[in-house]
Scaffold this motif. Structure first.
Motif, PDB file in Angstrom:
ATOM      1  N   ASP A 178       0.872  -1.174   0.000  1.00 20.90           N
ATOM      2  CA  ASP A 178       0.000   0.000   0.000  1.00 20.90           C
ATOM      3  C   ASP A 178       0.908   1.223   0.000  1.00 20.90           C
ATOM      4  N   SER A 180       0.442   4.298   0.134  1.00 18.50           N
ATOM      5  CA  SER A 180       0.152   5.391   1.066  1.00 18.50           C
ATOM      6  C   SER A 180       0.963   5.234   2.347  1.00 18.50           C
ATOM      7  N   SER A 183       4.752   7.153   1.979  1.00 16.83           N
ATOM      8  CA  SER A 183       4.667   8.534   1.508  1.00 16.83           C
ATOM      9  C   SER A 183       5.794   9.412   2.046  1.00 16.83           C
ATOM     10  N   GLU A 217      -2.444   2.431  -4.954  1.00 15.80           N
ATOM     11  CA  GLU A 217      -2.426   3.895  -4.798  1.00 15.80           C
ATOM     12  C   GLU A 217      -1.021   4.446  -5.032  1.00 15.80           C
ATOM     13  N   GLU A 219       0.216   6.755  -6.739  1.00 22.18           N
ATOM     14  CA  GLU A 219       0.460   8.208  -6.764  1.00 22.18           C
ATOM     15  C   GLU A 219       0.797   8.763  -5.385  1.00 22.18           C
ATOM     16  N   LYS A 220       0.513   8.011  -4.314  1.00 27.74           N
ATOM     17  CA  LYS A 220       0.775   8.478  -2.955  1.00 27.74           C
ATOM     18  C   LYS A 220       2.180   8.168  -2.459  1.00 27.74           C
ATOM     19  N   ASN A 222       6.235   8.285  -1.969  1.00 33.78           N
ATOM     20  CA  ASN A 222       7.221   9.351  -1.904  1.00 33.78           C
ATOM     21  C   ASN A 222       7.954   9.472  -3.247  1.00 33.78           C
ATOM     22  N   SER A 257      -3.930   3.357  -9.510  1.00 31.84           N
ATOM     23  CA  SER A 257      -4.069   4.758  -9.118  1.00 31.84           C
ATOM     24  C   SER A 257      -5.491   5.239  -9.363  1.00 31.84           C
ATOM     25  N   ALA A 259      -5.954   8.475  -9.384  1.00 34.32           N
ATOM     26  CA  ALA A 259      -5.716   9.838  -9.838  1.00 34.32           C
ATOM     27  C   ALA A 259      -6.544  10.140 -11.085  1.00 34.32           C
TER      28      ALA A 259
END
Length: 400
Positions: A178, A180, A183, A217, A219-220, A222, A257, A259
């Motif tokens: 995950d 997220s 990040s 996810e 896009e979350k 780092n 994603s 997004a």
């Protein structure tokens, strides 16, 4: 006061000559013959698939183990396929040409996936074609197959990855991260792993190189982690915290994603067709908003847009979920029947356009599964019973 003397690995040609000399001893010890192709295979496959040991030791060990297994089986000659089979056993990686069972699975893979993935034919077809191409040697073997799944939440992106993993790699073989949770910059060291007390993605892939890696996810993540995956998608390898190189070449990487999901939903509502032109515009939106850089998007083998679900797709998903419930009850020797009114009620009251199909399972759990569980505990439903679930005149679910 000590002078450091480094013993470098010999060249591939030198390793092959060493292995040729060692073969006579292996043949004598096991009372068998070793073919020229088997020696060549031991040299090539040990170098690629047994990275924890150095050459020539890894190739000698592979040839000795194979010769021992062949001798015990009663055969008199070690052939190339014997080496391939031994590598497959040691690494759990599909090596060599697909055998009949795997070939048949690959040929019908899109049909198998379509039994569970509703309304996303393009995604199913593109994944199946890529996997078939990889296994017959049409794509590069030095880097992983990679996809970026785009689209609203609850339309089947993660489910597609899970289903592919279960069908092709086996149940519970998916490596999931995950993003997220990665990040911050601290997440970089945690992802790379390799140290005591820090089990990262590299450790999982090292132990299970032939697997599906799901990056949820994406896009979350780092920015530094995104940069690491630029290397993975391009070179097929990553170096962990202690300097050990881990190969991703035999994995499938799927990044998901949400997004620009609002953009997808709005365009579909307008009647825009999800085709290559739409995909191009979507990628422009992602780049303009600074969500994904062009160099990252270009690294993926395929970018697949998942469409919002229509009423027909939602009804099909409800049927699949109810069929799964039926299978669970049949294990307890309890049968259950549903009529179309039940499917319509769940579809209309359980579906949420914002969250997609995910709330459907919660609706079934709260309004059907929990009631069945209570009735079983109260012994109102017993082994051997047949249940009918319908909707009464007040539009309430009722058992009979």
């Amino acid at each position: 006061v000590f002078e450091i003397v480094k013993f470098e690995e010999p060249t591939k040609d030198s390793v092959f000559q060493m292995l040729l000399q060692k073969t006579a001893e292996i043949e004598k010890n096991n009372k068998i013959s070793v073919s020229y192709k088997a020696i060549l295979a031991a040299c090539n496959f040990a170098n690629k698939y047994l990275p924890d040991r150095v050459m020539p030791g890894s190739s000698v060990s592979l040839l000795e183990d194979t010769a021992n297994a062949v001798s015990l089986s009663g055969k008199k000659i070690v052939e190339e396929q014997d080496i391939i089979d031994k590598v497959g056993i040691k690494t759990k990686i599909a090596v060599g040409a697909p055998k009949e069972e795997e070939a048949n699975l690959l040929l019908r893979l899109d049909n198998e996936l379509s039994k569970y993935i509703i309304g996303q034919k393009d995604a199913v077809l593109e994944i199946s074609q890529a996997l078939r191409g990889r296994r017959v040697g049409l794509y590069s073997k030095e880097k992983p197959i990679s996809f970026l799944f785009l689209g609203p939440t609850g339309v089947g992106k993660t489910l597609t990855a899970k289903t592919l993993s279960n069908i092709y790699f086996g149940e519970n073989k998916m490596i999931r991260a995950d993003m997220s949770e990665y990040s911050t910059e601290e997440g970089v060291a945690r992802l790379l792993g390799g140290t005591i007390g820090t089990r990262g993605l590299t450790d999982e892939v090292h132990e299970h190189p032939f697997s599906l890696v799901l990056l949820d996810e994406f896009e979350k993540a780092n920015p530094k982690i995104i940069d690491l995956f630029l290397q993975v998608l391009d070179d097929g390898r990553l170096t962990n915290n202690i300097g050990k190189t881990v190969s991703f070449a035999d994995a499938i990487i799927i990044a998901t994603s949400n997004a620009a999901s609002e953009y997808v939903r709005e365009e579909v509502a307008k009647g825009t067709v999800i085709d290559s032109n739409f995909q191009k515009k979507l990628l422009e939106v992602l780049q303009t908003k600074g969500i994904f850089r062009p160099e990252l998007l270009n690294r993926f083998d395929g970018i697949v847009v998942f469409k919002p679900l229509g009423k027909q797709e939602v009804s099909q998903i409800v049927k699949l979920m109810l069929n799964e419930l039926s299978k669970k009850l049949l294990e307890k020797d309890i049968s259950i029947n549903f009529d179309e009114k039940v499917i319509t009620k769940i579809s209309s009251e359980g579906y949420d356009e914002q969250f997609g199909a995910r709330p459907l399972q919660r609706f079934i759990q709260d309004n059907i599964e929990n009631l069945i569980a209570q009735k079983i505990l109260k012994k109102e439903i017993k082994r051997g019973d047949k249940i009918n679930l319908s909707v009464d005149s007040a539009n309430n679910l009722q058992f009979s």
